[in-house]
Design a protein around this motif. Structure first.
Motif, PDB file in Angstrom:
ATOM      1  N   HIS A 164       2.826   3.702   4.024  1.00  0.00           N
ATOM      2  CA  HIS A 164       1.928   4.828   4.281  1.00  0.00           C
ATOM      3  C   HIS A 164       2.710   6.119   4.509  1.00  0.00           C
ATOM      4  N   SER A 165       3.992   5.988   4.765  1.00  0.00           N
ATOM      5  CA  SER A 165       4.842   7.153   5.022  1.00  0.00           C
ATOM      6  C   SER A 165       5.669   7.541   3.792  1.00  0.00           C
ATOM      7  N   ARG A 194       5.469  11.567   4.113  1.00  0.00           N
ATOM      8  CA  ARG A 194       4.132  12.068   4.457  1.00  0.00           C
ATOM      9  C   ARG A 194       3.752  11.688   5.887  1.00  0.00           C
ATOM     10  N   GLN A 195       3.380  12.674   6.689  1.00  0.00           N
ATOM     11  CA  GLN A 195       2.923  12.446   8.059  1.00  0.00           C
ATOM     12  C   GLN A 195       1.497  12.962   8.201  1.00  0.00           C
ATOM     13  N   THR A 196       0.644  12.121   8.764  1.00  0.00           N
ATOM     14  CA  THR A 196      -0.756  12.476   9.003  1.00  0.00           C
ATOM     15  C   THR A 196      -1.148  11.982  10.390  1.00  0.00           C
ATOM     16  N   PRO A 197      -2.270  12.448  10.917  1.00  0.00           N
ATOM     17  CA  PRO A 197      -2.730  11.907  12.211  1.00  0.00           C
ATOM     18  C   PRO A 197      -2.905  10.390  12.164  1.00  0.00           C
ATOM     19  N   ARG A 198      -3.243   9.849  10.990  1.00  0.00           N
ATOM     20  CA  ARG A 198      -3.456   8.408  10.864  1.00  0.00           C
ATOM     21  C   ARG A 198      -2.165   7.621  11.030  1.00  0.00           C
ATOM     22  N   ASN A 199      -1.064   8.091  10.386  1.00  0.00           N
ATOM     23  CA  ASN A 199       0.177   7.308  10.398  1.00  0.00           C
ATOM     24  C   ASN A 199       1.200   7.819  11.403  1.00  0.00           C
ATOM     25  N   ARG A 200       0.783   8.614  12.366  1.00  0.00           N
ATOM     26  CA  ARG A 200       1.720   9.209  13.319  1.00  0.00           C
ATOM     27  C   ARG A 200       2.543   8.144  14.056  1.00  0.00           C
TER      28      ARG A 200
END
Length: 332
Positions: A156-157, A161-167
């Motif tokens: 997912h990373s 890529r960083q998002t609130p979901r994969n923090r």
């Protein structure tokens, strides 16, 4: 009258019970032998012979008082945590070396390693879930998958890529990353060394609280089938183990080394050197060469594994180790 500096000496058989009413003032007349007003006797109370009416003999009273004091001291020295280790109806973990020693719980240093080595190290450890009512559920980890971070096209990373979901994947090692798939199932991951790297927990061998796990699975299953789940079906998949342990999105970004509701205990496998199979990860598509990389690890011969890879099992151990070590170098 008593002789000065000593007690009265009377002839054999001359000692007789004496009754006297204590006077309100502190000065009392001397009594026969060692009789005197006890420290807790009230003014005006009746004293016969050596002790107050309704009171036990002084030597026995002292012994009982000393025993009570020792018990009170023992309770005071015991911490509240120790007194609660074995509440009624619950079994103390067999993985603790003693009721006072919780060294079986794995700390932050365990999780602080690359995803590949952490995925292997997870095998044999015991995942513990404590429910709100105090019930503890335990399962031995028998299957994991490693996700190596930005360079891993299946992670997912990927691409950083960083998002609130994969923090949670970018937080310190040991942080939980819980996400939803198909809009209904949860998967439990644990972050490792390396930004965006983590390990997916795929399957457990149920050890404790199986009936509770069964009830949780039945209450959360989308299909309404009448048959009862078999033991090997309780945690044989990433979403199944989340259902069995009542793990949902609320566990996202928790610290597995510090949390009170879920943690990891040291629970080595019965075999000193179990055979570990390295195989391709499950459900990976559109990830190019990463689709077939051997980043799934499971205990060979375990009936609790979600999917068995016969081709990977036919590879000899040196080949599998070489593949894993090559991926570890890529991750570093």
């Amino acid at each position: 009258m008593p002789a000065r500096g000593g007690s009265a000496r009377l002839g054999r058989g001359s000692l007789k019970p004496v009754s006297v009413t204590l006077l309100p003032d502190t000065e009392q007349p001397p009594l026969l032998g060692r009789a005197r007003r006890p420290g807790n006797a009230r003014a005006g109370s009746l004293v016969t012979g050596y002790h107050e009416v309704g009171q036990m003999p002084a030597p026995l009273s002292r012994k009982i008082g000393q025993k009570k004091q020792r018990l009170a001291d023992s309770e005071q020295q015991q911490t509240p945590k120790e007194r609660l280790l074995s509440p009624p109806g619950l079994r103390r973990s067999i993985y603790f070396s003693s009721p006072q020693d919780r060294s079986g719980r794995l700390g932050p240093e365990f999780f602080d390693q690359p995803a590949v080595t952490l995925a292997r190290a997870f095998l044999g450890q015991v995942l513990v879930r404590r429910l709100a009512d105090g019930t503890e559920l335990r399962g031995r980890i028998v299957e994991t998958e490693a996700y190596l971070g930005p360079e891993d096209e299946a992670a997912h990373s990927r691409g950083g890529r960083q998002t609130p979901r994969n923090r949670g994947m970018f937080m310190k090692p040991g942080t939980l990353y819980v996400y939803l798939i198909y809009g209904m199932y949860f998967c439990l991951n644990v972050s490792s060394q390396g930004a965006g790297a983590c390990v997916l927990l795929r399957a457990l061998e149920p050890l404790e609280g199986l009936e509770t796990m069964r009830q949780l699975r039945n209450s959360l299953r989308k299909s309404t089938v009448g048959r009862s789940l078999k033991d090997r079906e309780l945690c044989s998949g990433p979403s199944k183990l989340c259902q069995a342990l009542a793990i949902d999105k609320s566990f996202d970004q928790r610290d597995l080394a510090q949390d009170d509701a879920v943690w990891l205990e040291n629970g080595p496998l019965e075999s000193s050197s179990p055979a570990v199979v390295a195989a391709a990860r499950i459900g990976i598509g559109h990830a190019g060469e990463w689709t077939q990389k051997p980043l799934r690890f499971y205990v060979q011969g375990s009936p609790w594994v979600s999917v068995v890879d016969r081709v990977a099992e036919q590879m000899d151990q040196p080949q599998q180790t070489a593949c894993s070590e090559g991926l570890l170098i890529v991750q570093k």
